[in-house]
Motif scaffolding. Sequence first.
Motif, mmCIF file in Angstrom:
data_model
loop_
_atom_site.group_PDB
_atom_site.id
_atom_site.type_symbol
_atom_site.label_atom_id
_atom_site.label_comp_id
_atom_site.label_asym_id
_atom_site.label_seq_id
_atom_site.Cartn_x
_atom_site.Cartn_y
_atom_site.Cartn_z
ATOM 1 N N LEU A 281 0.833 -1.206 0.000
ATOM 2 C CA LEU A 281 0.000 0.000 0.000
ATOM 3 C C LEU A 281 0.868 1.257 0.000
ATOM 4 N N LEU A 282 1.980 1.236 0.760
ATOM 5 C CA LEU A 282 2.881 2.391 0.800
ATOM 6 C C LEU A 282 3.441 2.692 -0.591
ATOM 7 N N LEU A 283 3.673 1.634 -1.387
ATOM 8 C CA LEU A 283 4.194 1.823 -2.746
ATOM 9 C C LEU A 283 3.089 2.220 -3.723
ATOM 10 N N ALA A 284 1.908 1.600 -3.573
ATOM 11 C CA ALA A 284 0.817 1.826 -4.531
ATOM 12 C C ALA A 284 0.152 3.185 -4.341
ATOM 13 N N GLU A 285 0.111 3.664 -3.093
ATOM 14 C CA GLU A 285 -0.495 4.967 -2.783
ATOM 15 C C GLU A 285 0.551 5.812 -2.061
ATOM 16 N N PRO A 286 1.545 6.315 -2.797
ATOM 17 C CA PRO A 286 2.679 6.981 -2.145
ATOM 18 C C PRO A 286 2.291 8.300 -1.485
ATOM 19 N N GLY A 287 3.108 8.703 -0.548
ATOM 20 C CA GLY A 287 2.935 9.943 0.200
ATOM 21 C C GLY A 287 3.827 9.853 1.415
ATOM 22 N N LYS A 288 4.347 10.961 1.874
ATOM 23 C CA LYS A 288 5.239 10.905 3.025
ATOM 24 C C LYS A 288 4.908 12.016 3.998
ATOM 25 N N PRO A 289 5.258 11.815 5.293
ATOM 26 C CA PRO A 289 5.827 10.597 5.883
ATOM 27 C C PRO A 289 4.724 9.678 6.415
ATOM 28 N N ASN A 290 5.008 8.373 6.458
ATOM 29 C CA ASN A 290 4.112 7.391 7.065
ATOM 30 C C ASN A 290 4.696 6.967 8.412
ATOM 31 N N LEU A 291 3.848 6.839 9.417
ATOM 32 C CA LEU A 291 4.298 6.397 10.743
ATOM 33 C C LEU A 291 3.791 4.985 11.003
ATOM 34 N N ILE A 292 4.705 4.082 11.353
ATOM 35 C CA ILE A 292 4.319 2.718 11.732
ATOM 36 C C ILE A 292 4.711 2.506 13.189
ATOM 37 N N VAL A 293 3.718 2.182 14.023
ATOM 38 C CA VAL A 293 3.943 1.928 15.449
ATOM 39 C C VAL A 293 3.829 0.422 15.661
ATOM 40 N N ALA A 294 4.857 -0.179 16.268
ATOM 41 C CA ALA A 294 4.891 -1.639 16.413
ATOM 42 C C ALA A 294 5.465 -2.009 17.776
ATOM 43 N N PRO A 295 5.273 -3.261 18.219
ATOM 44 C CA PRO A 295 5.957 -3.708 19.435
ATOM 45 C C PRO A 295 7.469 -3.618 19.244
ATOM 46 N N THR A 296 8.185 -3.438 20.331
ATOM 47 C CA THR A 296 9.642 -3.269 20.264
ATOM 48 C C THR A 296 10.307 -4.395 19.486
ATOM 49 N N VAL A 297 9.830 -5.628 19.689
ATOM 50 C CA VAL A 297 10.459 -6.782 19.057
ATOM 51 C C VAL A 297 10.311 -6.755 17.535
ATOM 52 N N ALA A 298 9.365 -5.952 17.014
ATOM 53 C CA ALA A 298 9.046 -6.017 15.580
ATOM 54 C C ALA A 298 9.619 -4.879 14.747
ATOM 55 N N ILE A 299 10.118 -3.794 15.371
ATOM 56 C CA ILE A 299 10.466 -2.629 14.542
ATOM 57 C C ILE A 299 11.654 -2.897 13.619
ATOM 58 N N VAL A 300 12.634 -3.660 14.081
ATOM 59 C CA VAL A 300 13.787 -3.950 13.216
ATOM 60 C C VAL A 300 13.357 -4.881 12.083
ATOM 61 N N GLN A 301 12.439 -5.792 12.383
ATOM 62 C CA GLN A 301 11.933 -6.698 11.350
ATOM 63 C C GLN A 301 11.178 -5.918 10.269
ATOM 64 N N TRP A 302 10.399 -4.913 10.676
ATOM 65 C CA TRP A 302 9.727 -4.041 9.702
ATOM 66 C C TRP A 302 10.765 -3.364 8.801
ATOM 67 N N ARG A 303 11.807 -2.804 9.419
ATOM 68 C CA ARG A 303 12.840 -2.121 8.626
ATOM 69 C C ARG A 303 13.480 -3.083 7.627
ATOM 70 N N ASN A 304 13.803 -4.293 8.105
ATOM 71 C CA ASN A 304 14.453 -5.273 7.224
ATOM 72 C C ASN A 304 13.564 -5.634 6.037
ATOM 73 N N GLU A 305 12.256 -5.820 6.303
ATOM 74 C CA GLU A 305 11.341 -6.201 5.218
ATOM 75 C C GLU A 305 11.180 -5.067 4.207
ATOM 76 N N ILE A 306 11.112 -3.826 4.703
ATOM 77 C CA ILE A 306 10.993 -2.682 3.785
ATOM 78 C C ILE A 306 12.252 -2.571 2.930
ATOM 79 N N GLN A 307 13.422 -2.691 3.556
ATOM 80 C CA GLN A 307 14.680 -2.567 2.806
ATOM 81 C C GLN A 307 14.845 -3.694 1.794
ATOM 82 N N GLU A 308 14.361 -4.897 2.145
ATOM 83 C CA GLU A 308 14.512 -6.038 1.244
ATOM 84 C C GLU A 308 13.503 -6.006 0.098
#
Length: 653
Positions: free
Chosen positions: A82-109
């Motif tokens: 959705l972030l790619l299909a409907e672009p716009g910035k900035p987007n805020l994603i709030v997640a549990p502490t254990v998940a934020i690095v995983q979110w970053r890794n998935e976005i970068q990959e």
Amino acid sequence: MEKVNLQLIEQHPELGTVWDELDKVGVIAPELADQPEGLKLTLLPFQREGLAWMRKQENTQFKGGILADEMGMGKTIQMISLLLAEPGKPNLIVAPTVAIVQWRNEIQEHAPSLKVLIFHGSNRTESMSELMKQDVVLTTYSIIEAGYRKQKYGVRKKDVTVKEDSLLHRINWHRIVLDEAHNIKERSCNTARSAFALQSDRKWSLSGTPMQNRVGELYSLIRFMQADPFGYYYCKKCPCKSLHWKYSNMKDCDDCGHRPMDHSCWWNNEILKPIQHFGSQGSGEKAFTKLRKLLDRIMLRRTKVERADDLGLPPRKMTVSRYLFNEEEEDLYESLFSDTKRKFSTYVEQGTVLNNYANIFELLTKMRQMVDHPDLVLKKVKPGQIGLPETLVCSICQEEAEDPIVSKCHHLFCREDADQYITSSSIEAPECPVCHIPLSIDLEQPTYVKDETEADEEIRHKTFARTSIVNRINMDTWRSSTKIEALVEHLYKLQREDRSTKSICFSQFVTFLDLIKWRLEKAGFKCVKLDGHMTPFQRDASIKKFSNDPTVTVFLISLKAGGVALNLTAASRVFICDPWWNPAAELQAMDRIHRIGQYRPIVITRLIIENSIESRILQLQEKKQAMVDSTIGKDPGALARLTPEDLRFLFVN
């Protein structure tokens, strides 16, 4: 309720036609969206349907919604799409502490064109312009709560209360996404309020379990979306309506001057109270129909069973391996059990079972620990006795606290232990295990740290490391337990069959994981461990080590830290080392490996010691599951609750 409705409609005539108007808003029909440009991963058909639904949903009156696909079906990748299909910035994603690095890794990959920043830790940026440049800003619930608290209530500095603006709350975000959104289920807690105060036109909640125990928990997600009129408070005496419960002087509404009792939450009146009072009959049935009508227009949920063809997940097999105590363990266990049974019988005779729930819960915990290994009970951590006076000890499990939180009566607990203690109680406010007054604790509060100036950070071990039980006992003369040797036997067998097989071992007790790790390394296994004392980057390093290093075959995970928001498809075997009477907690842990990206058949093994509290817990699980399955509209919270009859079954039968 009918009287209140008439009063509300008199002042707010638009409320009389809400459900008729909602009927005119069609339910979005499923269709396949195109693969977004810039996404490196090919979406599955149901994920393309999810993307099409989200794109259309942002153009409805709700401007967002709830993506509630079952765990392991790729909610993260659908949101990145959705972030790619409907672009716009900035987007805020709030997640549990254990998940934020995983979110970053998935976005970068998978979406390398998106610029992403983690807003967490003591060195995080204070520049608004820096955040505005990002496509995605990742942060945690603890960070938004701490920022909101400082902005709303201020912090003490040199005997003066100083209010500080929250950077995240000053920005009008293009889109806000709450991952594991059930973190805001308690509408009155500061975490929920801090999420409500974030500003954006487009708001999304991601959760595989949007309603864990009560229908009322959905209100927080509706309120976060600012859905009109469903999330609003209305005055019965004038046209005043508001998203916020605003009574600065605790007597009169800030907007209209009328008293609190003259105002009503429309959700409570239309949905919650009829269901609470009438269940699935009469007015309750009508409320369920209204709720379904609303959810059909704001929520999308698919299950693994429904989309099995798309997912192509391998089969999942669940087994129970049963063992008997050795003679020494049996003597120790029987001694503890006899003592426990005697105490419980005394409570029964005096009719004080519920009054002594804290003591009973502690006895249950000790018995579960004794089954794992006697040293968990006999070699307890005692504050100040191990050369580390800073050690924070949980008042329930008596181990060093993982993800510690503090009650209103100033006692400290592991967050997960406090949650289980409260949800398993059959009375609304069980007593504090320490001071025995009714326990009042915000389960969503930030992790407690000794230095109040760092209250929004994870625990920092500045001058000491967590003291393992291995450092407190003489390992030269140490003897293993039946449970540990059973696990070693299973892992040896797996290695003989296929050396590439990776396994995850879950336990509620970190000290038990310490003993397992020591024994497995002696046996030649290479292990990594994840517990609640680790920073997001330490957790990420452990996950990467396990996933990418073929020589690491065992991942030891504390259920308190790793039960949610992890993707561990490198493993195909799960061992549940100590069962819990709420099977839902175990299922969530199992879903860490049975998800998209898994190609090997899954085997989940429960290690159970016969003729112990564990075999009774297993029977209790089956009994509770059957009871809930056979009762339509039954409160799912019944699974987690321990009634006096359940306790009698565990201790006496």
